[in-house]
Design a protein around this motif. Structure first.
Motif, PDB file in Angstrom:
ATOM      1  N   TRP A   1     -23.576   7.671  13.678  1.00 46.43           N
ATOM      2  CA  TRP A   1     -22.263   7.025  13.690  1.00 46.43           C
ATOM      3  C   TRP A   1     -21.995   6.210  12.427  1.00 46.43           C
ATOM      4  CZ3 TRP A   1     -23.110   1.872  13.156  1.00 46.43           C
ATOM      5  CH2 TRP A   1     -24.364   1.379  13.560  1.00 46.43           C
ATOM      6  N   VAL A   2     -23.048   5.900  11.664  1.00 47.96           N
ATOM      7  CA  VAL A   2     -22.889   5.023  10.495  1.00 47.96           C
ATOM      8  C   VAL A   2     -21.913   5.611   9.478  1.00 47.96           C
ATOM      9  CG1 VAL A   2     -24.064   4.060   8.477  1.00 47.96           C
ATOM     10  CG2 VAL A   2     -25.106   3.868  10.732  1.00 47.96           C
ATOM     11  N   ALA A   3     -22.059   6.904   9.170  1.00 48.96           N
ATOM     12  CA  ALA A   3     -21.242   7.510   8.111  1.00 48.96           C
ATOM     13  C   ALA A   3     -19.752   7.405   8.425  1.00 48.96           C
ATOM     14  CB  ALA A   3     -21.635   8.971   7.916  1.00 48.96           C
ATOM     15  N   LEU A   4     -19.380   7.768   9.642  1.00 48.31           N
ATOM     16  CA  LEU A   4     -17.961   7.739   9.996  1.00 48.31           C
ATOM     17  C   LEU A   4     -17.428   6.311  10.012  1.00 48.31           C
ATOM     18  CD1 LEU A   4     -15.439   9.240  10.763  1.00 48.31           C
ATOM     19  CD2 LEU A   4     -16.171   9.198  13.162  1.00 48.31           C
ATOM     20  N   ASN A   5     -18.228   5.365  10.501  1.00 51.01           N
ATOM     21  CA  ASN A   5     -17.774   3.971  10.515  1.00 51.01           C
ATOM     22  C   ASN A   5     -17.588   3.418   9.105  1.00 51.01           C
ATOM     23  OD1 ASN A   5     -17.855   4.118  13.248  1.00 51.01           O
ATOM     24  ND2 ASN A   5     -19.146   2.337  13.561  1.00 51.01           N
ATOM     25  N   VAL A   6     -18.506   3.795   8.194  1.00 51.24           N
ATOM     26  CA  VAL A   6     -18.352   3.354   6.799  1.00 51.24           C
ATOM     27  C   VAL A   6     -17.086   3.954   6.207  1.00 51.24           C
ATOM     28  CG1 VAL A   6     -19.314   3.557   4.472  1.00 51.24           C
ATOM     29  CG2 VAL A   6     -20.795   2.940   6.374  1.00 51.24           C
ATOM     30  N   TYR A   7     -16.862   5.242   6.469  1.00 53.56           N
ATOM     31  CA  TYR A   7     -15.659   5.899   5.943  1.00 53.56           C
ATOM     32  C   TYR A   7     -14.393   5.246   6.485  1.00 53.56           C
ATOM     33  CZ  TYR A   7     -12.211   9.454   4.815  1.00 53.56           C
ATOM     34  OH  TYR A   7     -11.096  10.094   4.337  1.00 53.56           O
ATOM     35  N   LYS A   8     -14.347   5.005   7.792  1.00 51.99           N
ATOM     36  CA  LYS A   8     -13.163   4.375   8.386  1.00 51.99           C
ATOM     37  C   LYS A   8     -12.924   2.983   7.809  1.00 51.99           C
ATOM     38  CE  LYS A   8     -12.997   6.713  12.894  1.00 51.99           C
ATOM     39  NZ  LYS A   8     -13.130   6.507  14.365  1.00 51.99           N
ATOM     40  N   SER A   9     -14.011   2.248   7.551  1.00 49.74           N
ATOM     41  CA  SER A   9     -13.859   0.900   6.981  1.00 49.74           C
ATOM     42  C   SER A   9     -13.294   0.963   5.569  1.00 49.74           C
ATOM     43  CB  SER A   9     -15.204   0.167   6.990  1.00 49.74           C
ATOM     44  OG  SER A   9     -16.102   0.722   6.051  1.00 49.74           O
ATOM     45  N   MET A  10     -13.682   1.996   4.807  1.00 46.57           N
ATOM     46  CA  MET A  10     -13.130   2.170   3.465  1.00 46.57           C
ATOM     47  C   MET A  10     -11.634   2.484   3.522  1.00 46.57           C
ATOM     48  SD  MET A  10     -15.549   1.671   1.318  1.00 46.57           S
ATOM     49  CE  MET A  10     -17.335   1.591   1.284  1.00 46.57           C
ATOM     50  N   VAL A  11     -11.245   3.330   4.466  1.00 47.91           N
ATOM     51  CA  VAL A  11      -9.828   3.667   4.626  1.00 47.91           C
ATOM     52  C   VAL A  11      -9.031   2.425   4.987  1.00 47.91           C
ATOM     53  CG1 VAL A  11      -8.181   4.985   6.020  1.00 47.91           C
ATOM     54  CG2 VAL A  11     -10.296   6.065   5.241  1.00 47.91           C
ATOM     55  N   GLU A  12      -9.570   1.607   5.896  1.00 43.61           N
ATOM     56  CA  GLU A  12      -8.874   0.383   6.293  1.00 43.61           C
ATOM     57  C   GLU A  12      -8.811  -0.612   5.139  1.00 43.61           C
ATOM     58  OE1 GLU A  12      -6.920  -2.536   8.661  1.00 43.61           O
ATOM     59  OE2 GLU A  12      -7.057  -0.340   8.664  1.00 43.61           O
ATOM     60  N   ALA A  13      -9.907  -0.731   4.377  1.00 47.02           N
ATOM     61  CA  ALA A  13      -9.905  -1.639   3.217  1.00 47.02           C
ATOM     62  C   ALA A  13      -8.849  -1.227   2.200  1.00 47.02           C
ATOM     63  CB  ALA A  13     -11.292  -1.645   2.565  1.00 47.02           C
ATOM     64  N   LYS A  14      -8.713   0.082   2.013  1.00 48.82           N
ATOM     65  CA  LYS A  14      -7.686   0.584   1.092  1.00 48.82           C
ATOM     66  C   LYS A  14      -6.298   0.219   1.591  1.00 48.82           C
ATOM     67  CE  LYS A  14      -5.720   4.842  -0.721  1.00 48.82           C
ATOM     68  NZ  LYS A  14      -5.704   6.298  -0.650  1.00 48.82           N
ATOM     69  N   ARG A  15      -6.080   0.373   2.898  1.00 50.98           N
ATOM     70  CA  ARG A  15      -4.765   0.044   3.474  1.00 50.98           C
ATOM     71  C   ARG A  15      -4.426  -1.432   3.256  1.00 50.98           C
ATOM     72  NH1 ARG A  15      -2.422  -2.109   7.797  1.00 50.98           N
ATOM     73  NH2 ARG A  15      -4.432  -2.765   8.668  1.00 50.98           N
ATOM     74  N   LEU A  16      -5.402  -2.295   3.466  1.00 58.86           N
ATOM     75  CA  LEU A  16      -5.178  -3.730   3.267  1.00 58.86           C
ATOM     76  C   LEU A  16      -4.927  -4.056   1.793  1.00 58.86           C
ATOM     77  CD1 LEU A  16      -7.940  -5.137   5.653  1.00 58.86           C
ATOM     78  CD2 LEU A  16      -5.465  -5.087   6.063  1.00 58.86           C
ATOM     79  N   ALA A  17      -5.674  -3.383   0.903  1.00 54.18           N
ATOM     80  CA  ALA A  17      -5.507  -3.623  -0.538  1.00 54.18           C
ATOM     81  C   ALA A  17      -4.113  -3.198  -0.993  1.00 54.18           C
ATOM     82  CB  ALA A  17      -6.569  -2.881  -1.329  1.00 54.18           C
ATOM     83  N   GLU A  18      -3.618  -2.077  -0.458  1.00 53.44           N
ATOM     84  CA  GLU A  18      -2.293  -1.591  -0.860  1.00 53.44           C
ATOM     85  C   GLU A  18      -1.191  -2.551  -0.434  1.00 53.44           C
ATOM     86  OE1 GLU A  18      -2.365   2.281   0.892  1.00 53.44           O
ATOM     87  OE2 GLU A  18      -3.021   3.249  -0.975  1.00 53.44           O
ATOM     88  N   ARG A  19      -1.409  -3.258   0.671  1.00 53.77           N
ATOM     89  CA  ARG A  19      -0.413  -4.238   1.123  1.00 53.77           C
ATOM     90  C   ARG A  19      -0.287  -5.396   0.140  1.00 53.77           C
ATOM     91  NH1 ARG A  19      -2.063  -5.716   7.139  1.00 53.77           N
ATOM     92  NH2 ARG A  19      -0.700  -7.474   6.630  1.00 53.77           N
ATOM     93  N   LYS A  20      -1.373  -5.689  -0.571  1.00 56.04           N
ATOM     94  CA  LYS A  20      -1.379  -6.799  -1.518  1.00 56.04           C
ATOM     95  C   LYS A  20      -1.238  -6.330  -2.963  1.00 56.04           C
ATOM     96  CE  LYS A  20      -4.438  -9.510   1.491  1.00 56.04           C
ATOM     97  NZ  LYS A  20      -5.738 -10.217   1.576  1.00 56.04           N
ATOM     98  N   LEU A  21      -0.981  -5.039  -3.138  1.00 58.27           N
ATOM     99  CA  LEU A  21      -0.971  -4.466  -4.480  1.00 58.27           C
ATOM    100  C   LEU A  21       0.030  -5.145  -5.399  1.00 58.27           C
ATOM    101  CD1 LEU A  21      -1.996  -2.281  -6.422  1.00 58.27           C
ATOM    102  CD2 LEU A  21      -0.267  -0.740  -5.495  1.00 58.27           C
ATOM    103  N   MET A  22       1.236  -5.381  -4.893  1.00 56.48           N
ATOM    104  CA  MET A  22       2.284  -5.973  -5.724  1.00 56.48           C
ATOM    105  C   MET A  22       1.844  -7.322  -6.285  1.00 56.48           C
ATOM    106  SD  MET A  22       5.393  -5.515  -6.891  1.00 56.48           S
ATOM    107  CE  MET A  22       6.381  -4.479  -5.819  1.00 56.48           C
ATOM    108  N   ASP A  23       1.127  -8.113  -5.477  1.00 59.70           N
ATOM    109  CA  ASP A  23       0.710  -9.450  -5.914  1.00 59.70           C
ATOM    110  C   ASP A  23      -0.387  -9.396  -6.977  1.00 59.70           C
ATOM    111  OD1 ASP A  23       2.474 -10.534  -4.082  1.00 59.70           O
ATOM    112  OD2 ASP A  23       0.963 -10.654  -2.494  1.00 59.70           O
ATOM    113  N   GLN A  24      -1.080  -8.271  -7.088  1.00 62.78           N
ATOM    114  CA  GLN A  24      -2.200  -8.167  -8.025  1.00 62.78           C
ATOM    115  C   GLN A  24      -1.765  -7.790  -9.437  1.00 62.78           C
ATOM    116  OE1 GLN A  24      -5.186  -9.147  -6.888  1.00 62.78           O
ATOM    117  NE2 GLN A  24      -4.051  -9.516  -4.996  1.00 62.78           N
ATOM    118  N   ILE A  25      -0.529  -7.322  -9.602  1.00 70.34           N
ATOM    119  CA  ILE A  25      -0.059  -6.912 -10.926  1.00 70.34           C
ATOM    120  C   ILE A  25       0.291  -8.165 -11.735  1.00 70.34           C
ATOM    121  CG2 ILE A  25       1.674  -5.575 -12.193  1.00 70.34           C
ATOM    122  CD1 ILE A  25       2.005  -3.866  -9.655  1.00 70.34           C
ATOM    123  N   PRO A  26      -0.371  -8.388 -12.885  1.00 75.09           N
ATOM    124  CA  PRO A  26      -0.200  -9.638 -13.640  1.00 75.09           C
ATOM    125  C   PRO A  26       1.098  -9.677 -14.447  1.00 75.09           C
ATOM    126  CG  PRO A  26      -1.716  -8.214 -14.789  1.00 75.09           C
ATOM    127  CD  PRO A  26      -1.357  -7.492 -13.514  1.00 75.09           C
TER     128      PRO A  26
END
Length: 246
Positions: free
Chosen positions: A152-177
């Protein structure tokens, strides 16, 4: 212009160097055999310490002396081109790349060098339009014994990466200097060039990029076989990503 020249890389086996050689050969007709390659990392600090690396046959290959770096050799005209990265850490002593520690005088370096492409954005757009992907780097690897014991480790790691990407994209606008107006313009231009998701996740979405780098690695003598793509990834992640794609 690079045919017959001296070109430096931090690590001959690293992904950035692999992409560079493949793109020079396939997009610009510069054979890997027509370049004198210079490598900055010492044998002890390179991937070769683990893989038993030796340069492929017919490749012109030299190691950079310990008291020099890609940056200092570029500034002194001892090599003609190099992949030089800026130091991202406050303590350069912790960075493997010698160019972060043995830096050239900034003014001398500026006078001695220029980008290979006068308009890097235009070249990036050309590559993306021609190939449909941005060259990828890095892979997360799970040890085989751990995966067999806890599948189960591989799929959980993959899902966590997908979720991390989703959260990062929500804050993307604020990261542009840039100011808010220019952020929106910058993001709009980026999406026009690269689409809404320039870094897709999942095997199918990256199939062309992965197959390309497998082919490059094989033709450059770094891997003996072209491994089937599905054999490189945990079956659960491939199946789940395909299901999400549908």
């Amino acid at each position: 212009d690079l045919a017959g020249k001296r070109v430096g890389v931090g690590e001959y086996q690293q992904t950035a160097a692999l992409w560079t050689r493949g793109i020079l050969e396939h997009d610009f007709g510069v054979s890997q055999y027509d370049i004198d390659w210079y490598m900055e990392r010492t044998p002890e600090q390179s991937h070769g310490a683990a893989t038993g690396f030796s340069p492929p046959k017919r490749i012109s290959f030299q190691r950079i002396p310990p008291d020099k770096s890609l940056a200092t050799m570029l500034a002194a005209h001892e090599i003609d081109a190099a992949l030089v990265k800026r130091a991202l850490r406050k303590d350069p002593s912790q960075v493997v790349e010698r160019s972060a520690r043995l830096r050239a005088d900034p003014e001398a370096f500026k006078l001695a060098t220029r980008p290979v492409f006068d308009d890097p954005i235009a070249e990036g757009a050309r590559f993306f339009q021609a190939h449909g992907f941005i060259p990828v780097n890095h892979t997360y690897v799970i040890r085989g014994d751990l995966h067999r014991k806890h599948p189960w480790v591989a799929l959980n790691v993959y899902k966590s990466m997908v979720e991390a990407k989703r959260l990062a994209e929500r804050k993307l606008m604020d990261q542009i200097p840039l100011s808010l107006v220019f952020r929106e313009e910058y993001l709009a231009q980026t999406r026009k060039l690269l689409g809404d998701d320039p870094f897709p996740y999942g095997l199918n979405a990256n199939r062309h990029a992965l197959q390309t780098i497998i082919d490059y690695s094989h033709e450059q003598g770094l891997t003996k076989e072209r491994a089937p793509l599905e054999s490189l990834f945990a079956e659960s992640t491939v199946e789940w990503a395909a299901m999400v794609d549908r």
